[in-house]
Design an enzyme around this catalytic site. Structure first.
Site, PDB file in Angstrom:
ATOM      1  N   SER A  27       0.858  -1.186   0.000  1.00 57.96           N
ATOM      2  CA  SER A  27       0.000   0.000   0.000  1.00 57.96           C
ATOM      3  C   SER A  27       0.890   1.230   0.000  1.00 57.96           C
ATOM      4  CB  SER A  27      -0.873  -0.018   1.257  1.00 57.96           C
ATOM      5  OG  SER A  27      -1.411   1.258   1.472  1.00 57.96           O
ATOM      6  N   ASP A  50      -4.503   3.673  -2.115  1.00 57.45           N
ATOM      7  CA  ASP A  50      -5.641   4.172  -1.350  1.00 57.45           C
ATOM      8  C   ASP A  50      -5.964   5.585  -1.806  1.00 57.45           C
ATOM      9  OD1 ASP A  50      -5.964   1.985   0.506  1.00 57.45           O
ATOM     10  OD2 ASP A  50      -4.140   2.656   1.522  1.00 57.45           O
ATOM     11  N   HIS A  96      -8.081   1.461  -4.261  1.00 52.83           N
ATOM     12  CA  HIS A  96      -9.062   1.288  -3.182  1.00 52.83           C
ATOM     13  C   HIS A  96      -9.706   2.647  -2.928  1.00 52.83           C
ATOM     14  CE1 HIS A  96      -9.548   0.448   1.457  1.00 52.83           C
ATOM     15  NE2 HIS A  96     -10.703   0.716   0.865  1.00 52.83           N
ATOM     16  N   GLY A 128      -9.092   4.349   6.585  1.00 53.48           N
ATOM     17  CA  GLY A 128      -8.809   5.779   6.699  1.00 53.48           C
ATOM     18  C   GLY A 128      -7.410   6.132   7.179  1.00 53.48           C
ATOM     19  N   PHE A 129      -6.739   5.195   7.833  1.00 58.63           N
ATOM     20  CA  PHE A 129      -5.423   5.518   8.396  1.00 58.63           C
ATOM     21  C   PHE A 129      -4.483   4.326   8.273  1.00 58.63           C
ATOM     22  CE2 PHE A 129      -8.604   8.087  10.452  1.00 58.63           C
ATOM     23  CZ  PHE A 129      -8.075   9.359  10.315  1.00 58.63           C
ATOM     24  N   GLY A 177      -1.125   2.057   9.493  1.00 57.65           N
ATOM     25  CA  GLY A 177      -0.411   1.724  10.729  1.00 57.65           C
ATOM     26  C   GLY A 177      -1.274   1.214  11.869  1.00 57.65           C
ATOM     27  N   ASP A 236      -6.830  -6.263   3.898  1.00 58.40           N
ATOM     28  CA  ASP A 236      -6.252  -4.921   3.942  1.00 58.40           C
ATOM     29  C   ASP A 236      -6.297  -4.337   5.352  1.00 58.40           C
ATOM     30  OD1 ASP A 236      -5.296  -2.426   3.307  1.00 58.40           O
ATOM     31  OD2 ASP A 236      -7.082  -1.772   2.217  1.00 58.40           O
ATOM     32  N   GLY A 237      -5.108  -4.121   5.905  1.00 60.04           N
ATOM     33  CA  GLY A 237      -4.999  -3.432   7.199  1.00 60.04           C
ATOM     34  C   GLY A 237      -4.262  -4.232   8.248  1.00 60.04           C
ATOM     35  N   GLY A 238      -3.133  -3.706   8.693  1.00 61.94           N
ATOM     36  CA  GLY A 238      -2.405  -4.328   9.803  1.00 61.94           C
ATOM     37  C   GLY A 238      -1.798  -5.675   9.475  1.00 61.94           C
ATOM     38  N   GLY A 277       2.000  -3.327   4.488  1.00 59.63           N
ATOM     39  CA  GLY A 277       2.297  -1.972   4.954  1.00 59.63           C
ATOM     40  C   GLY A 277       3.501  -1.946   5.859  1.00 59.63           C
TER      41      GLY A 277
HETATM   42  C1  DX5 Z   1      -6.316   1.726   5.444  1.00 59.57           C
HETATM   43  C2  DX5 Z   1      -5.819   1.382   4.079  1.00 59.57           C
HETATM   44  C3  DX5 Z   1      -4.756   0.335   4.003  1.00 59.57           C
HETATM   45  C4  DX5 Z   1      -3.451   0.671   4.659  1.00 59.57           C
HETATM   46  C5  DX5 Z   1      -2.612  -0.601   4.795  1.00 59.57           C
HETATM   47  O1  DX5 Z   1      -7.324   2.674   5.309  1.00 59.57           O
HETATM   48  O2  DX5 Z   1      -6.907   0.909   3.295  1.00 59.57           O
HETATM   49  O3  DX5 Z   1      -4.529  -0.002   2.651  1.00 59.57           O
HETATM   50  O4  DX5 Z   1      -2.729   1.624   3.942  1.00 59.57           O
HETATM   51  O5  DX5 Z   1      -1.374  -0.347   5.376  1.00 59.57           O
HETATM   52  P1  DX5 Z   1      -1.082  -0.661   6.935  1.00 59.57           P
HETATM   53  O6  DX5 Z   1      -1.401  -2.091   7.145  1.00 59.57           O
HETATM   54  O7  DX5 Z   1       0.345  -0.345   7.142  1.00 59.57           O
HETATM   55  O8  DX5 Z   1      -1.979   0.249   7.714  1.00 59.57           O
HETATM   56 ZN    ZN Z   2      -6.496   0.077   1.252  1.00 58.21          ZN
END
Ligand code: DX5
Ligand code: ZN
Length: 221
Positions: A6, A33, A65, A141-142, A144, A174-176, A196
């Site tokens: 991402s 994103d 996304h 939305g964020f 990390g 998607d996420g973490g 990420g």
């Molecule tokens: C969150 C995003 C993710 C995010 C993934 O809103 O959709 O794609 O960037 O990266 P990490 O896992 O590092 O948060």
């Molecule tokens: Zn995403």
């Protein structure tokens, strides 16, 4: 296994260099994103980011996304700029089927995104129209954030639904994403891992090596 870093995790002051390092790390897929400050309480990147990446790296598959209200407004531009995959949040449009078909008519892959607060079986009415499903494992939305508890059970449910309906949409998580939950996700049917800061970025060995190391580990499964 598709590793889809991402780019929201890139160092924006070194974006071009970091994308080059990812490609040197055998990355074929980039997760982009786009946030409009309405659907999610954050802003991130103009659509033209797709254009500049695709112009320079035409072979990279660009997975957008959309975390936006009125996602229809962006489809023509995304097509023109070279997006390959486009996903949108189920509650960002009133006409999910019409919108999926609209994206597919433009010869892009179409997917929906399921938030952690939404039921998995929400996709049943349009399951046969899906090229892929993005399962959010954090609230969108964020960057990390930590992978939410219960996400693996939800992935099981999604995988089961795919089997029971004889469909073959791809599943992206998607996420973490980190090493342990990547392994568990692959075992539970995930096809795309959106990576990420816990796997690829901020690693001591640098982006290229982190990508190669991750790929090698995941291919063991
Ligand atoms: C969150 C995003 C993710 C995010 C993934 O809103 O959709 O794609 O960037 O990266 P990490 O896992 O590092 O948060
Ligand atoms: Zn995403």
């Amino acid at each position: 296994m598709i590793n889809a870093p991402s780019i929201a995790n890139c160092d924006l002051l070194n974006l071009g260099k970091q994308i080059e390092e990812l490609i040197a790390g055998n990355i074929k897929f980039l997760h982009i994103d786009l946030m409009d400050g309405h659907y999610v309480p954050n802003l991130f990147l103009p659509t033209s980011i797709v254009k500049v990446i695709k112009l320079k790296y035409p072979n990279i598959i660009i997975d957008v996304h959309l975390m936006v209200d009125n996602p229809h407004n962006y489809i023509n531009l995304l097509k023109e700029y070279g997006a390959d995959y486009v996903s949108f949040h189920i509650d960002s449009t009133n006409f999910v089927i019409r919108f999926l078909r609209y994206i597919q008519e433009k010869e892009m892959k179409a997917g929906v995104v399921i938030n952690p607060s939404q039921r998995i079986d929400i996709i049943e009415p349009f399951i046969h129209f899906l090229d892929y499903v993005v399962l959010m494992t954090v609230e969108p939305g964020f960057v990390g954030q930590r992978f939410m508890e219960g996400s693996l059970k939800r992935l099981d449910e999604l995988n089961k639904l795919r089997k029971n309906t004889n469909t073959n949409f791809l599943i992206s998580v998607d996420g973490g994403i980190d090493y342990p939950n990547s392994i568990e996700s692959l075992k539970r049917g995930a096809d795309i891992l959106v990576t990420g800061i816990y796997t690829i970025f901020n690693q001591p060995d640098g982006l290229t090596s982190a990508c190669l190391r991750f790929e090698k580990e995941m291919n063991r499964i």
